[in-house]
Design an enzyme around this catalytic site. Sequence first.
Site, PDB file in Angstrom:
ATOM      1  N   CYS A  70     -27.922  -4.607  15.930  1.00  0.00           N
ATOM      2  CA  CYS A  70     -29.199  -3.924  16.103  1.00  0.00           C
ATOM      3  C   CYS A  70     -30.311  -4.670  15.366  1.00  0.00           C
ATOM      4  CB  CYS A  70     -29.110  -2.499  15.562  1.00  0.00           C
ATOM      5  SG  CYS A  70     -28.980  -1.241  16.852  1.00  0.00           S
ATOM      6  N   CYS A  96     -35.061   2.071  12.815  1.00  0.00           N
ATOM      7  CA  CYS A  96     -33.894   2.645  13.494  1.00  0.00           C
ATOM      8  C   CYS A  96     -34.279   3.955  14.164  1.00  0.00           C
ATOM      9  CB  CYS A  96     -32.764   2.908  12.504  1.00  0.00           C
ATOM     10  SG  CYS A  96     -32.355   1.528  11.439  1.00  0.00           S
ATOM     11  N   ARG A 141     -21.829  -3.961  13.841  1.00  0.00           N
ATOM     12  CA  ARG A 141     -22.641  -3.289  14.844  1.00  0.00           C
ATOM     13  C   ARG A 141     -24.094  -3.184  14.380  1.00  0.00           C
ATOM     14  NH1 ARG A 141     -25.380  -2.485  17.852  1.00  0.00           N
ATOM     15  NH2 ARG A 141     -25.523  -1.125  19.658  1.00  0.00           N
ATOM     16  N   CYS A 179       0.852  -1.191   0.000  1.00  0.00           N
ATOM     17  CA  CYS A 179       0.000   0.000   0.000  1.00  0.00           C
ATOM     18  C   CYS A 179       0.887   1.240   0.000  1.00  0.00           C
ATOM     19  CB  CYS A 179      -0.876   0.023   1.239  1.00  0.00           C
ATOM     20  SG  CYS A 179      -1.792  -1.484   1.533  1.00  0.00           S
ATOM     21  N   CYS A 188      -8.518  -2.004  -4.102  1.00  0.00           N
ATOM     22  CA  CYS A 188      -7.107  -1.707  -4.329  1.00  0.00           C
ATOM     23  C   CYS A 188      -6.302  -3.003  -4.378  1.00  0.00           C
ATOM     24  CB  CYS A 188      -6.580  -0.816  -3.202  1.00  0.00           C
ATOM     25  SG  CYS A 188      -5.805   0.692  -3.787  1.00  0.00           S
ATOM     26  N   CYS A 233     -35.856   4.291  17.917  1.00  0.00           N
ATOM     27  CA  CYS A 233     -34.954   4.320  19.070  1.00  0.00           C
ATOM     28  C   CYS A 233     -33.932   5.445  18.958  1.00  0.00           C
ATOM     29  CB  CYS A 233     -34.210   2.995  19.203  1.00  0.00           C
ATOM     30  SG  CYS A 233     -35.219   1.681  19.880  1.00  0.00           S
ATOM     31  N   HIS A 234     -33.253   5.506  17.812  1.00  0.00           N
ATOM     32  CA  HIS A 234     -32.059   6.348  17.737  1.00  0.00           C
ATOM     33  C   HIS A 234     -32.362   7.829  17.477  1.00  0.00           C
ATOM     34  CE1 HIS A 234     -29.293   3.068  18.276  1.00  0.00           C
ATOM     35  NE2 HIS A 234     -30.012   2.348  17.449  1.00  0.00           N
ATOM     36  N   CYS A 274       2.273   3.163  -3.224  1.00  0.00           N
ATOM     37  CA  CYS A 274       1.480   4.142  -3.981  1.00  0.00           C
ATOM     38  C   CYS A 274       1.021   5.297  -3.088  1.00  0.00           C
ATOM     39  CB  CYS A 274       0.246   3.493  -4.583  1.00  0.00           C
ATOM     40  SG  CYS A 274       0.606   2.252  -5.822  1.00  0.00           S
ATOM     41  N   HIS A 275       0.544   4.956  -1.888  1.00  0.00           N
ATOM     42  CA  HIS A 275      -0.090   5.967  -1.041  1.00  0.00           C
ATOM     43  C   HIS A 275       0.903   6.565  -0.065  1.00  0.00           C
ATOM     44  CE1 HIS A 275      -4.068   4.749  -2.402  1.00  0.00           C
ATOM     45  NE2 HIS A 275      -3.675   3.514  -2.284  1.00  0.00           N
TER      46      HIS A 275
END
Lengths: 106, 211
Positions: free
Chosen positions: B172, B127, B168, B32, B64, B130-131, B35-36
Site C-alpha cells: 500500500c 490510509c 501487505r 518450541c 523465543c 481509502c480504507h 515448552c509450549h
Amino acid sequence: MARAIIQVPARAKRGDILELRALIGHVMETGFRRTESGALVPRDIIRQLVCTYNGIEVFRADFHPAIAANPLISFTTVATESGKMEFRWTGDNDFSATESAPITVE
Amino acid sequence: MQNDDATNPAMLWVLDGEALWGRRTGAADKACADCHQGMQGVAARYPALHSEKLVNLDQRINLCRTEQQKAPALQLESRELLALSAYIGRQSRGLPIDIAESEQAKPFLDSGRAAFNRRQGQLNLSCTQCHVGLAGNKLAGNPIPQAHPTGYPIYRLEWQGLGSLQRRLRNCMIGVRAEPYAYGSPEFVELEYYLMWRARGMKLETPAVRP
C-alpha cells in the site's frame, strides 16, 4: 521433498463419482523471467501429474509454464474397488514427489 | 478455498510450521513444543507488549528463539518464520481478535492511529482516505477493503506465496509512492497494532487467501 496435500474420500460406494484434489508446493518458475542483471532465470516447473488407482492410471495432466505456483488440481473418477490412490508429480531438475491415500469402497 | 484445508495453499506453510515446531534447534537444543502446549488464541493477542516494547507475533517467535532456544533469529519474511507464524495463527482460526488495551500500550496505539491518519507519499494519501472513506468502492477493479487484518499471514495470489501484514502494508505504501518502513521497524509494528485493535472482536481467519 516437496510438500503435497491430497484429498481422497476415505470411503465410498461402488460406482460413486469421487472428487480428488491434489495440491503441491512448487515455485513453477516460468523460465521467462529475468534477474535484476538481465540473466534469464532457468525454467523450473512440474511437467506432469499422474494419478493411479490400484496401479491403473485414471488421470494425467501435463503442466506448462503459465501454471501458477503451488498448483492445485481437482478431478473426478469412479469408485471401483478398495485400494490405494497414488499421485505422482514429475518435473524439471529431476523433480519428483509422490503421495498416496487409501480408499475403502463398499 | 480458504476454509478448506485441502485446497488452501497456505496449508503447505502450516505443515512446514508444524514440523519446525517439533524440531530441536539452537544451543539450548529445545523445540518450541518442549515448552509450549497449544497456542490457541495467541495469534489473536498480537502485537503485544513484551518488556515495554511492542512486538508482533513474528518478532515474538524470534525472541523465543534467541532467548530460550539460543538460536539465531529467523529473517523476517523468511519461509521458516512465515511457516511458524502461520502454524500458530491457524490455531486461533475462528477466535475473536483480542487486543488488550492498557495505559502502557496507549502511546503505541496513538502513534499507530496517527500513522493511519497521516497523509504520505507523492500521492499525499492517508490510509483512512481509502480504507475508511472509500471502503467498498473499487480501485483498479478490485474492492477496497476496510483494512481489517484478520487473516495474516496471508496467501496472496499476486505473490504466489505467503506474506506477512507488513509485506501487505509495504504494498500500500509503495502504491501511494511513499517510502515504506523497514521490516520489523517500530512504525510498522505500531500500525499493525492499531489495525488489529481496530479489528478487535472480528474473527481470525488465518491463514487467509486473498487475490
